[in-house]
Design a protein around this motif. Sequence first.
Motif, PDB file in Angstrom:
ATOM      1  N   TYR A   1       1.097   4.126  -2.912  1.00 54.44           N
ATOM      2  CA  TYR A   1       0.871   5.526  -2.563  1.00 54.44           C
ATOM      3  C   TYR A   1       2.017   6.410  -3.050  1.00 54.44           C
ATOM      4  O   TYR A   1       1.799   7.457  -3.667  1.00 54.44           O
ATOM      5  CB  TYR A   1       0.704   5.658  -1.047  1.00 54.44           C
ATOM      6  CG  TYR A   1       0.499   7.079  -0.584  1.00 54.44           C
ATOM      7  CD1 TYR A   1      -0.756   7.679  -0.650  1.00 54.44           C
ATOM      8  CD2 TYR A   1       1.566   7.839  -0.097  1.00 54.44           C
ATOM      9  CE1 TYR A   1      -0.952   8.991  -0.244  1.00 54.44           C
ATOM     10  CE2 TYR A   1       1.382   9.143   0.312  1.00 54.44           C
ATOM     11  CZ  TYR A   1       0.125   9.724   0.239  1.00 54.44           C
ATOM     12  OH  TYR A   1      -0.056  11.030   0.627  1.00 54.44           O
ATOM     13  N   TYR A   2       3.254   5.988  -2.785  1.00 60.27           N
ATOM     14  CA  TYR A   2       4.396   6.799  -3.180  1.00 60.27           C
ATOM     15  C   TYR A   2       4.574   6.841  -4.696  1.00 60.27           C
ATOM     16  O   TYR A   2       5.076   7.825  -5.246  1.00 60.27           O
ATOM     17  CB  TYR A   2       5.675   6.282  -2.526  1.00 60.27           C
ATOM     18  CG  TYR A   2       5.787   6.615  -1.064  1.00 60.27           C
ATOM     19  CD1 TYR A   2       5.464   7.882  -0.583  1.00 60.27           C
ATOM     20  CD2 TYR A   2       6.230   5.664  -0.142  1.00 60.27           C
ATOM     21  CE1 TYR A   2       5.571   8.192   0.756  1.00 60.27           C
ATOM     22  CE2 TYR A   2       6.345   5.965   1.200  1.00 60.27           C
ATOM     23  CZ  TYR A   2       6.014   7.227   1.653  1.00 60.27           C
ATOM     24  OH  TYR A   2       6.122   7.526   2.978  1.00 60.27           O
TER      25      TYR A   2
ATOM     26  N   ALA B   1       0.836  -1.209   0.000  1.00 62.43           N
ATOM     27  CA  ALA B   1       0.000   0.000   0.000  1.00 62.43           C
ATOM     28  C   ALA B   1       0.865   1.250   0.000  1.00 62.43           C
ATOM     29  O   ALA B   1       0.535   2.256  -0.647  1.00 62.43           O
ATOM     30  CB  ALA B   1      -0.928  -0.023   1.210  1.00 62.43           C
ATOM     31  N   TRP B   2       1.999   1.190   0.707  1.00 64.54           N
ATOM     32  CA  TRP B   2       2.898   2.338   0.756  1.00 64.54           C
ATOM     33  C   TRP B   2       3.576   2.564  -0.586  1.00 64.54           C
ATOM     34  O   TRP B   2       3.747   3.698  -1.030  1.00 64.54           O
ATOM     35  CB  TRP B   2       3.936   2.142   1.859  1.00 64.54           C
ATOM     36  CG  TRP B   2       3.362   2.194   3.231  1.00 64.54           C
ATOM     37  CD1 TRP B   2       2.662   1.212   3.878  1.00 64.54           C
ATOM     38  CD2 TRP B   2       3.398   3.299   4.137  1.00 64.54           C
ATOM     39  NE1 TRP B   2       2.275   1.623   5.129  1.00 64.54           N
ATOM     40  CE2 TRP B   2       2.715   2.905   5.317  1.00 64.54           C
ATOM     41  CE3 TRP B   2       3.956   4.572   4.073  1.00 64.54           C
ATOM     42  CZ2 TRP B   2       2.566   3.743   6.409  1.00 64.54           C
ATOM     43  CZ3 TRP B   2       3.810   5.423   5.167  1.00 64.54           C
ATOM     44  CH2 TRP B   2       3.126   5.005   6.318  1.00 64.54           C
TER      45      TRP B   2
ATOM     46  N   SER C   1       2.110   6.999  -6.780  1.00 58.18           N
ATOM     47  CA  SER C   1       1.121   7.982  -7.246  1.00 58.18           C
ATOM     48  C   SER C   1       1.354   9.379  -6.685  1.00 58.18           C
ATOM     49  O   SER C   1       1.007  10.372  -7.312  1.00 58.18           O
ATOM     50  CB  SER C   1      -0.290   7.519  -6.858  1.00 58.18           C
ATOM     51  OG  SER C   1      -0.590   6.277  -7.422  1.00 58.18           O
ATOM     52  N   HIS C   2       1.912   9.451  -5.471  1.00 56.62           N
ATOM     53  CA  HIS C   2       2.107  10.733  -4.789  1.00 56.62           C
ATOM     54  C   HIS C   2       3.567  10.844  -4.335  1.00 56.62           C
ATOM     55  O   HIS C   2       3.842  11.004  -3.143  1.00 56.62           O
ATOM     56  CB  HIS C   2       1.176  10.852  -3.574  1.00 56.62           C
ATOM     57  CG  HIS C   2      -0.273  10.633  -3.887  1.00 56.62           C
ATOM     58  ND1 HIS C   2      -0.834   9.374  -3.954  1.00 56.62           N
ATOM     59  CD2 HIS C   2      -1.277  11.508  -4.169  1.00 56.62           C
ATOM     60  CE1 HIS C   2      -2.125   9.490  -4.245  1.00 56.62           C
ATOM     61  NE2 HIS C   2      -2.422  10.771  -4.384  1.00 56.62           N
TER      62      HIS C   2
ATOM     63  N   GLY D   1      -1.919   1.108   6.299  1.00 56.14           N
ATOM     64  CA  GLY D   1      -1.724   1.909   5.093  1.00 56.14           C
ATOM     65  C   GLY D   1      -1.176   3.281   5.407  1.00 56.14           C
ATOM     66  O   GLY D   1      -1.190   3.740   6.563  1.00 56.14           O
ATOM     67  N   PRO D   2      -0.679   3.998   4.393  1.00 61.03           N
ATOM     68  CA  PRO D   2      -0.078   5.314   4.618  1.00 61.03           C
ATOM     69  C   PRO D   2      -1.047   6.383   5.077  1.00 61.03           C
ATOM     70  O   PRO D   2      -0.621   7.401   5.625  1.00 61.03           O
ATOM     71  CB  PRO D   2       0.523   5.662   3.243  1.00 61.03           C
ATOM     72  CG  PRO D   2      -0.246   4.831   2.277  1.00 61.03           C
ATOM     73  CD  PRO D   2      -0.593   3.570   2.991  1.00 61.03           C
ATOM     74  N   LEU D   3      -2.345   6.174   4.872  1.00 57.27           N
ATOM     75  CA  LEU D   3      -3.344   7.154   5.309  1.00 57.27           C
ATOM     76  C   LEU D   3      -4.022   6.752   6.616  1.00 57.27           C
ATOM     77  O   LEU D   3      -4.875   7.472   7.120  1.00 57.27           O
ATOM     78  CB  LEU D   3      -4.389   7.361   4.206  1.00 57.27           C
ATOM     79  CG  LEU D   3      -3.840   7.847   2.857  1.00 57.27           C
ATOM     80  CD1 LEU D   3      -4.979   8.023   1.857  1.00 57.27           C
ATOM     81  CD2 LEU D   3      -3.061   9.147   3.016  1.00 57.27           C
TER      82      LEU D   3
END
Length: 205
Positions: A138-139, A134-135, A141-142, A179-181
Motif C-alpha cells: 500500500y505504501y 499488505a502495508w 503505491s500510495h 490490511g491498511p484499509l
Amino acid sequence: MSWRIFDELEARYDSWYERNALIYENELSAVEALGLRGIGVEIGVGTGRFAAPLGLPLGIDASERMLRSALSRGIDAVRGMAEDLPLRSSSMDYVLFIVTLCFLEDPLAALREARRVLRKGGTVAVCIVPRDSAWGAYYTSHGGLFYSSAKFYTADEISSMLRSAGLWPVRVTSTLSHGPLDPPAREVPGADPRAGFVCISSRGS
C-alpha cells in the motif's frame, strides 16, 4: 535528503499517532515484546512517540524540529546521522531503529555504526514495514508525503543486512495482521515476518 520532509511536516507526522491511536498501540506493544533492557538509544527517534513510553532516555535524529518535540517528551535528543553516530564505541546495551532504515541512503552503514556502539552481547533491533506485506504494498503505491522517498525491505533482507554488519538475528515480533484499509483491532504481538509491522532483534558477538 528524506529527513528534510520530516523537518517541514513535523506536526503532521506527530498527529498521525493521535489519529491512528490503536495502530500506534499495537506497534508499541510489538516493540515492548522485544524485551529490550539496559542503556539504549533510538536512532531516528522522531518526536519521541516510541522512546517516551518505552522509557528510552536517549534519541538521535537528523531533523531539528523532530528533536525539539522529542525533548518536550523528556528524551535526551541529539542531532546526528545514523551512518555516523555521535556515540562512543561499546557504550549501548541496545540500539533501536523504528521504521528508519527505509529512509536512509546507506542502511548497512547505519547498522555497522549500531554494531560499533553496542556493548558485548548487546542487541540491535530493527522495526520495519515489510515490502512484501499488505502495508508495504500500500505504501509503495500510495506513499504520500512521507513514504514517497522510502525504500522498503523484507524481513529476510533486513536479516541479511544485520548479518553483514556482524549481528545475528535472534527474535521476531510483529503486529498489524489486518490490511491498511481494514478496521484496526487491538492485537497481541505475533511473529509473522509478513505482518504490517515487524521487529527483528539481533545480538552482537
